[in-house]
Design a protein around this motif. Structure first.
Motif, mmCIF file in Angstrom:
data_model
loop_
_atom_site.group_PDB
_atom_site.id
_atom_site.type_symbol
_atom_site.label_atom_id
_atom_site.label_comp_id
_atom_site.label_asym_id
_atom_site.label_seq_id
_atom_site.Cartn_x
_atom_site.Cartn_y
_atom_site.Cartn_z
ATOM 1 N N UNK A 111 0.830 -1.199 0.000
ATOM 2 C CA UNK A 111 0.000 0.000 0.000
ATOM 3 C C UNK A 111 0.868 1.253 0.000
ATOM 4 N N UNK A 112 0.268 2.332 -0.489
ATOM 5 C CA UNK A 112 0.944 3.629 -0.542
ATOM 6 C C UNK A 112 1.333 4.069 0.873
ATOM 7 N N UNK A 113 2.514 4.615 0.998
ATOM 8 C CA UNK A 113 3.023 5.172 2.253
ATOM 9 C C UNK A 113 3.255 4.132 3.346
ATOM 10 N N UNK A 114 3.511 2.885 2.972
ATOM 11 C CA UNK A 114 3.855 1.865 3.960
ATOM 12 C C UNK A 114 5.171 1.218 3.562
ATOM 13 N N UNK A 115 6.174 1.391 4.401
ATOM 14 C CA UNK A 115 7.477 0.757 4.190
ATOM 15 C C UNK A 115 7.800 -0.238 5.293
ATOM 16 N N UNK A 116 7.115 -0.101 6.436
ATOM 17 C CA UNK A 116 7.366 -0.969 7.582
ATOM 18 C C UNK A 116 6.041 -1.404 8.201
ATOM 19 N N UNK A 117 5.991 -2.658 8.639
ATOM 20 C CA UNK A 117 4.893 -3.142 9.470
ATOM 21 C C UNK A 117 5.516 -3.544 10.790
ATOM 22 N N UNK A 118 4.963 -3.062 11.876
ATOM 23 C CA UNK A 118 5.490 -3.331 13.216
ATOM 24 C C UNK A 118 4.462 -4.118 14.030
ATOM 25 N N UNK A 119 4.964 -4.804 15.029
ATOM 26 C CA UNK A 119 4.116 -5.485 16.005
ATOM 27 C C UNK A 119 4.879 -5.535 17.316
ATOM 28 N N UNK A 120 4.137 -5.537 18.404
ATOM 29 C CA UNK A 120 4.748 -5.622 19.725
ATOM 30 C C UNK A 120 4.161 -6.810 20.476
ATOM 31 N N UNK A 121 4.980 -7.410 21.296
ATOM 32 C CA UNK A 121 4.522 -8.494 22.158
ATOM 33 C C UNK A 121 5.394 -8.498 23.408
ATOM 34 N N UNK A 122 4.882 -9.105 24.461
ATOM 35 C CA UNK A 122 5.689 -9.107 25.676
ATOM 36 C C UNK A 122 6.689 -10.259 25.677
ATOM 37 N N UNK A 123 7.688 -10.125 26.515
ATOM 38 C CA UNK A 123 8.792 -11.095 26.570
ATOM 39 C C UNK A 123 8.312 -12.522 26.838
ATOM 40 N N UNK A 124 7.263 -12.650 27.627
ATOM 41 C CA UNK A 124 6.773 -13.972 28.010
ATOM 42 C C UNK A 124 5.967 -14.657 26.904
ATOM 43 N N UNK A 125 5.507 -13.899 25.931
ATOM 44 C CA UNK A 125 4.643 -14.472 24.893
ATOM 45 C C UNK A 125 5.487 -15.077 23.767
ATOM 46 N N UNK A 126 6.048 -16.232 24.042
ATOM 47 C CA UNK A 126 6.922 -16.916 23.075
ATOM 48 C C UNK A 126 6.171 -17.322 21.819
ATOM 49 N N UNK A 127 4.892 -17.656 21.952
ATOM 50 C CA UNK A 127 4.103 -18.062 20.786
ATOM 51 C C UNK A 127 3.956 -16.896 19.816
ATOM 52 N N UNK A 128 3.630 -15.709 20.328
ATOM 53 C CA UNK A 128 3.496 -14.535 19.471
ATOM 54 C C UNK A 128 4.830 -14.182 18.820
ATOM 55 N N UNK A 129 5.917 -14.300 19.562
ATOM 56 C CA UNK A 129 7.234 -14.041 18.988
ATOM 57 C C UNK A 129 7.513 -15.017 17.838
ATOM 58 N N UNK A 130 7.152 -16.278 18.031
ATOM 59 C CA UNK A 130 7.348 -17.288 16.989
ATOM 60 C C UNK A 130 6.502 -16.961 15.756
ATOM 61 N N UNK A 131 5.266 -16.508 15.975
ATOM 62 C CA UNK A 131 4.394 -16.107 14.861
ATOM 63 C C UNK A 131 5.049 -14.987 14.062
#
Length: 154
Positions: free
Chosen positions: A112-132
């Motif tokens: 999409x126009x004007x998008x160069x980065x997609x970010x996401x945040x998760x907490x240190x304990x959420x290993x499943x989200x980090x793996x995703x």
């Protein structure tokens, strides 16, 4: 709002219209989610023409069953970045739906126009989200205001 469906092999990812989001808000029992939906509604009303960046997107199986949701946390910022959040309903976890949805929605966003980065945040304990996130092509990029920060670019 634009007619958008992000299709994967097993999923359709579809942004909600404001009327659908208002129904979700009214029916939500969890205060944290209710607050998030209210913020989305306010942002959709405030950013006409950019509603897809402010709403909840349903993650649906090809059969039409909703298995989770995701959202962008606002339209692209001055650094051409958008942030995503996501979740899979408990009964549908451990089938790879989160990774599939995150991979495809981030690829869609980066086109999409004007998008160069997609970010996401998760907490240190959420290993499943980090793996995703790592499995979806994100790399660890320090800390954000919520905890661990991950970024994906083309």
């Amino acid at each position: 709002m634009k007619d958008i469906t992000v299709k994967t092999d097993r999923l359709n990812i579809i942004p909600l219209e404001i009327s659908e989001l208002k129904i979700m808000y009214e029916n939500e029992k969890d205060n944290e989610m209710k607050s998030a939906y209210k913020e989305m509604i306010i942002n959709m009303e405030k950013h006409k023409g950019f509603e897809e960046w402010c709403t909840n997107w349903e993650i649906k199986l090809k059969s039409g069953v909703t298995v989770g949701g995701l959202c962008f946390k606002g339209k692209p910022d001055t650094k051409d970045s958008v942030e995503i959040g996501y979740g899979i309903d408990e009964d549908y976890r451990n089938h790879g739906y989160a990774a599939e949805a995150v991979r495809y929605i981030s690829e869609w966003a980066l086109k999409q126009k004007n998008v160069k980065f997609v970010c996401a945040q998760t907490n240190k304990e959420n290993k499943i989200s980090q793996k995703v996130l790592i499995g979806s092509g994100f790399i660890r990029d320090g800390y954000g205001d919520e905890d661990l920060l991950f970024k994906k670019t083309l």
